[in-house]
Design an enzyme around this catalytic site. Sequence first.
Site, short mmCIF file in Angstrom:
data_model
loop_
_atom_site.label_atom_id
_atom_site.label_comp_id
_atom_site.label_asym_id
_atom_site.label_seq_id
_atom_site.Cartn_x
_atom_site.Cartn_y
_atom_site.Cartn_z
N ASP A 122 -0.22 4.94 1.04
CA ASP A 122 -0.30 5.98 2.23
C ASP A 122 -0.49 5.19 3.44
OD1 ASP A 122 -1.08 8.68 0.83
OD2 ASP A 122 -2.36 7.39 -0.39
N ASP A 156 1.02 -0.98 0.06
CA ASP A 156 0.07 -0.16 -0.07
C ASP A 156 0.82 1.35 -0.08
OD1 ASP A 156 -2.26 1.66 0.38
OD2 ASP A 156 -2.12 1.56 2.58
N ASP A 180 -1.83 -1.22 6.04
CA ASP A 180 -1.97 -0.44 7.45
C ASP A 180 -3.35 -0.38 7.94
OD1 ASP A 180 -2.19 1.44 5.25
OD2 ASP A 180 -2.47 2.90 7.03
#
Length: 220
Positions: A12, A10, A169
């Site tokens: 961000d 990922d 995250d």
Amino acid sequence: MTTVQAMIFDFDGVILETETPDFETWRDEFASHGVELDRSLWAGFIGGRAGVLDIYGHLEELTGRRIDRDLVGDRRRKRYLSIIESSPVMPGIVDYMTEAEGMGLKLGVASSSSREWVEGHLTKRGLMCYISAVRCRDDVTKVKPDPELFLSTAAALGVAPERCVVIEDSSNGVTAAKQARMSCVVVPNSMTKNMAIGHADIRLGSLREIALTDLLKSLG
């Protein structure tokens, strides 16, 4: 044990800590209008665009008055971008990418953000040389928690989904990865650490906690 052939990151909150300053600059903007932006409300939208929070409408609802959206948005974004420009890459990212490259793994990035945003920052930080495929919201019809971004990235890498390991995250991201039939390691940041993310295969506080070779053994 299925042999891992690719890692998909990922962007961000995983490669660059964009999520905390995104919230904090909006929180400060709300405070300047005398109202509070609820952290838990914001956190539910991290990692995807399903049911995107109407931030301007929410501010107007709380204040009970219309706002100059252009003025508010421009002011907030200037502060946000200033923070991001000076932000370092998240701990362990470069080590993992270097180690993965040495192991012959293919690397991809799957993000619900725009391609301009993702590739721009990867290029500025010298990371594009590691990445073989980038898939962003521009490339799919549905973003996380839908698995399309991860499946599209795996296809671009030429690797079967079950041979991919995802680094995420957020709960939305983990859901997308697992629905894509991929192994998933979650490394929460300060915005997502209190989320219920029990559906990841492994949870780490930082990628520096464990070498990539040991991580892959643990997944096996």
